[in-house]
Design a protein around this motif. Structure first.
Motif, PDB file in Angstrom:
ATOM      1  N   UNK A 238      -2.640-104.722 -31.971  1.00  0.00           N
ATOM      2  CA  UNK A 238      -1.522-103.800 -32.269  1.00  0.00           C
ATOM      3  C   UNK A 238      -1.585-102.618 -31.294  1.00  0.00           C
ATOM      4  N   UNK A 239      -0.448-101.938 -31.155  1.00  0.00           N
ATOM      5  CA  UNK A 239      -0.370-100.742 -30.297  1.00  0.00           C
ATOM      6  C   UNK A 239      -0.565 -99.495 -31.142  1.00  0.00           C
ATOM      7  N   UNK A 240      -1.426 -98.609 -30.676  1.00  0.00           N
ATOM      8  CA  UNK A 240      -1.592 -97.320 -31.375  1.00  0.00           C
ATOM      9  C   UNK A 240      -0.450 -96.374 -31.033  1.00  0.00           C
ATOM     10  N   UNK A 241       0.009 -95.618 -32.031  1.00  0.00           N
ATOM     11  CA  UNK A 241       1.090 -94.668 -31.737  1.00  0.00           C
ATOM     12  C   UNK A 241       0.595 -93.225 -31.652  1.00  0.00           C
ATOM     13  N   UNK A 242      -0.689 -93.047 -31.890  1.00  0.00           N
ATOM     14  CA  UNK A 242      -1.273 -91.702 -31.920  1.00  0.00           C
ATOM     15  C   UNK A 242      -1.390 -91.117 -30.498  1.00  0.00           C
ATOM     16  N   UNK A 243      -1.335 -89.779 -30.385  1.00  0.00           N
ATOM     17  CA  UNK A 243      -1.617 -89.175 -29.079  1.00  0.00           C
ATOM     18  C   UNK A 243      -2.816 -88.235 -29.215  1.00  0.00           C
ATOM     19  N   UNK A 244      -3.459 -88.000 -28.085  1.00  0.00           N
ATOM     20  CA  UNK A 244      -4.683 -87.201 -28.102  1.00  0.00           C
ATOM     21  C   UNK A 244      -4.403 -85.749 -28.518  1.00  0.00           C
ATOM     22  N   UNK A 245      -3.217 -85.212 -28.130  1.00  0.00           N
ATOM     23  CA  UNK A 245      -2.926 -83.809 -28.466  1.00  0.00           C
ATOM     24  C   UNK A 245      -2.826 -83.602 -29.980  1.00  0.00           C
ATOM     25  N   UNK A 246      -2.518 -84.689 -30.709  1.00  0.00           N
ATOM     26  CA  UNK A 246      -2.436 -84.560 -32.168  1.00  0.00           C
ATOM     27  C   UNK A 246      -3.825 -84.316 -32.777  1.00  0.00           C
ATOM     28  N   UNK A 247      -4.859 -84.564 -31.999  1.00  0.00           N
ATOM     29  CA  UNK A 247      -6.214 -84.472 -32.549  1.00  0.00           C
ATOM     30  C   UNK A 247      -6.912 -83.170 -32.187  1.00  0.00           C
ATOM     31  N   UNK A 248      -6.185 -82.282 -31.516  1.00  0.00           N
ATOM     32  CA  UNK A 248      -6.807 -81.027 -31.097  1.00  0.00           C
ATOM     33  C   UNK A 248      -6.253 -79.837 -31.863  1.00  0.00           C
ATOM     34  N   UNK A 249      -7.010 -78.727 -31.842  1.00  0.00           N
ATOM     35  CA  UNK A 249      -6.588 -77.578 -32.662  1.00  0.00           C
ATOM     36  C   UNK A 249      -5.466 -76.776 -32.013  1.00  0.00           C
ATOM     37  N   UNK A 250      -5.222 -77.024 -30.751  1.00  0.00           N
ATOM     38  CA  UNK A 250      -4.129 -76.365 -30.010  1.00  0.00           C
ATOM     39  C   UNK A 250      -4.129 -74.846 -30.195  1.00  0.00           C
ATOM     40  N   UNK A 251      -5.272 -74.235 -30.097  1.00  0.00           N
ATOM     41  CA  UNK A 251      -5.360 -72.777 -30.158  1.00  0.00           C
ATOM     42  C   UNK A 251      -5.507 -72.198 -31.550  1.00  0.00           C
ATOM     43  N   UNK A 252      -5.338 -72.994 -32.581  1.00  0.00           N
ATOM     44  CA  UNK A 252      -5.530 -72.485 -33.951  1.00  0.00           C
ATOM     45  C   UNK A 252      -7.022 -72.453 -34.268  1.00  0.00           C
ATOM     46  N   UNK A 253      -7.467 -71.495 -35.097  1.00  0.00           N
ATOM     47  CA  UNK A 253      -8.900 -71.458 -35.419  1.00  0.00           C
ATOM     48  C   UNK A 253      -9.356 -72.638 -36.277  1.00  0.00           C
TER      49      UNK A 253
END
Ligand code: M6R
Length: 614
Positions: A238-253
């Motif tokens: 199957x193909x994953x639909x997730x992206x790596x940026x979804x797994x990071x805090x993106x500047x939030x504590x």
């Protein structure tokens, strides 16, 4: 609970595994460990504490090798110390194993192994399994995959395991029953993990291992899957639909804060393609395709745990309101064991963010076995519950990493509201005017959440006042009664302050005895609907006993504003949509109180994100 990760290929396994463990740490963080195979050495390093403690422990040690397995633990059998941490060695220290789940017949298996001269270091059920595999391998003179298969035939319980063996240095053997396991396929390399988050940055080709399947991730012979009864299977990629940026805090504590602030977008995603404002229509494929099942249902049973159960309770209110179909809401853990009455005319809805909660999965399997139509509302695509149901719909909020559920909850409520409106329209139990008005209001929910989030600083300030509190009471009525339960759960799980939620009018039947000037009482009191005036009276009852009122009110409210000690406002909306808005300030309140108290917000003590044990 517990997170497992494995790698075999050409990269340095240590880096892949440590990064993977960090992504899985939400599943448990009592201890962590790693096993690396290189140059005819099988090195196991493990320690009590978090993955960062493991990194410190492994410093200066031999961490070379291009294959390995690693584990982050949520303790079941045996206290969380170094000895009980995974991986576990076999007696000869030639095999190492990691495990997520519970081996129920471990003491019986252990007794047999003791008689064959095996000794044990830990109190875990897992060590028994690795010893059993070694015993079977030697006794039957078979390769690792066959030994795992034969050993698992002796095991009662739940497992996702990964095993490596010095005698089979080109293969990781993995298996699952009741706990999730995903295999990632790269170029001449394989990954495995409890969920897709450790895999997504290397490949988007994955296989979701099915119940009672064993996979050999073999660098020479390729990937092979068979059942524990030794039937060869053809794996479906199957193909994953997730992206790596979804797994990071993106500047939030913290992930929790990021996930709270993501809600305008996640709810837009959740409604995308479903709420169609230009066509004045709401459509959910999983419902429309099976609408006869719903329209002919004598009743709907909703089964879930924790926050998802609270969403289910709101679901009862909206579905009954707009469809007149009776809805019962069950705790999965009770439902699965109490021989419930389920028949072929029932629709059973299971709600689970992770799609892996053991009790909800078992409830789903039970309902299916009794012939009910089974509908799932899950967030994690391809999860066990999603794959067990006859039909369903995803919430589409992306990975939720903070242990406290936030964006998944508001999306579950949104999905349930959409379902109620779709069915109500099909049944003719909702007026056209009401349908259109709620549809329009739903499309405005994201912008209304943006305006609530602007009060973050105010809520942070307010939180400072209440860090003294040992107890909190949350009160709500009607659609907002489950929000009171959810607000209380958020506070207790991340700040460790005792909190209880009640339907506001129930307070006078007992809990009112707890009210004093020390007691903060959060009242969810948006305007509109038949219960507003009643809640106002309930607030008077608290005031009369000097309780401290924190009220969540509509922007135009005057009455409660004058009575409350502190006020958080929310924009007005339709009565049935208020839970989506009123839950947001309660998420922020819990978050800020926990931060001020110095609690580990994303990884609160004793908890794990996916409760894959019962
Ligand atoms: O993944 P699920 O939705 O099935 O999880 C159910 C509960 O374990 C979960 O909602 C739990 O209560 C959360 N920690 C609450 O924030």
């Amino acid at each position: 609970m517990c997170g497992i990760v494995g790698y075999i290929g050409k990269r340095q396994a240590y880096d892949v595994l440590i990064k993977g463990l960090k992504r899985l740490e939400y599943r448990g963080y009592d201890s962590a460990g790693i096993a690396l195979l290189s140059d005819n050495n099988l090195n196991v390093y493990k320690t009590k504490g978090k993955v960062s403690d493991l990194e410190a422990f492994a410093q200066g040690k031999d961490i070379g090798g291009t294959m390995g397995i690693a584990h982050t633990r949520w303790a079941t059998h045996g206290e969380p110390n170094q000895v009980n941490a995974h991986p576990h060695y076999s007696q000869s220290e030639r095999i190492a194993l990691i495990h997520n789940g519970i081996i129920e017949n471990y003491s019986e298996l252990k007794e047999g192994l003791l008689m064959h001269g095996f000794t044990f270091q830990s109190q875990t059920d897992t060590e028994v399994l690795v010893q059993l595999i070694e015993y079977v391998k030697n006794e039957h003179a078979v390769d690792l995959a066959t030994a795992v298969q034969l050993a698992l035939n002796e095991v009662v319980g739940a497992y996702a395991i990964a095993v490596i063996d010095l005698d089979n240095p080109d293969v990781i053997v993995a298996a699952r029953k009741g706990s999730p396991l995903i295999i990632g396929i790269g170029d001449d390399e394989y990954f495995l993990a409890s969920d897709a988050t450790p895999i997504v940055e290397y490949t988007n080709k994955v296989i979701y291992l099915d119940e009672e399947e064993i996979a050999s991730l073999d660098l020479i012979n390729g990937l092979h899957v068979k059942t524990i009864s030794n039937v060869e299977k053809t794996p479906q990629i199957k193909q994953l639909e997730m992206t790596i940026s979804q797994l990071e805090k993106s500047g939030y504590p913290h992930f929790m804060l990021k996930e709270i602030f993501e809600q305008p977008r996640t709810l837009t995603d959740c409604m995308r393609g479903r709420v169609n404002i230009s066509e004045n229509n709401i459509s959910i494929a999983g419902i429309i395709d099976h609408k006869d099942k719903f329209l002919n249902a004598k009743r709907i049973i909703i089964s879930a745990c924790g926050t998802s159960w609270h969403a289910g309770l709101i679901g009862k209110y909206v579905i009954e309101e707009f469809t007149r179909i009776p809805v019962e809401v069950e705790y999965s853990s009770e439902f699965r064991y109490r021989n419930p009455v389920i028949d072929r005319d029932d629709v059973v809805m299971v709600i689970s963010q992770s799609g892996e909660t053991a009790d909800t999965l078992a409830a789903a399997q039970l309902a299916k076995s009794k012939g009910a139509f089974l509908f799932g509302i899950c967030n994690v695509v391809g999860s066990s519950i999603a794959r067990t149901t006859h039909a369903g719909c995803y919430t589409h909020v992306g990975p939720e990493i903070g242990v406290a559920s936030t964006k998944a909850f508001t999306a579950q409520v949104t999905v349930l509201t959409m379902i109620a409106l779709v069915l109500g329209k099909e049944k003719g139990t909702i007026s056209e005017e009401m349908y259109l008005s709620i549809l329009k209001e739903m499309s405005r929910i994201p912008e209304k959440i943006i305006s609530i989030l602007k009060q973050d600083n105010l809520i942070a300030e307010l939180s400072k006042i209440f860090t003294y509190a040992q107890h909190f009471i949350y009160l709500g009525r009607g659609f907002n009664y489950p929000v009171a339960l959810e607000g209380a759960l958020k506070l207790k799980e991340i700040s460790y302050i005792h909190a209880e939620g009640y339907p506001a009018a129930e307070m006078k039947h007992g809990p009112i005895a707890l009210i004093s000037q020390e007691m903060p009482v959060v009242v969810i009191a948006p305007m509109g609907g038949v219960v507003y005036d009643k809640v106002v009276s309930n607030i008077q009852e608290v005031k009369a006993r000097k309780g401290k009122i924190i009220a969540v009110v509509s922007e135009n409210d005057r009455t409660v504003r004058e009575m409350a000690d502190h006020v958080i406002t929310i924009p007005e909306t339709d009565e049935c949509l208020y839970p989506i808005l009123t839950s947001i300030p309660l998420q922020l309140l819990a978050y800020h109180i926990a931060v001020i108290k110095g609690c580990d917000v994303d990884q609160p003590r004793n908890l794990a994100k996916s409760v894959t044990v019962e």
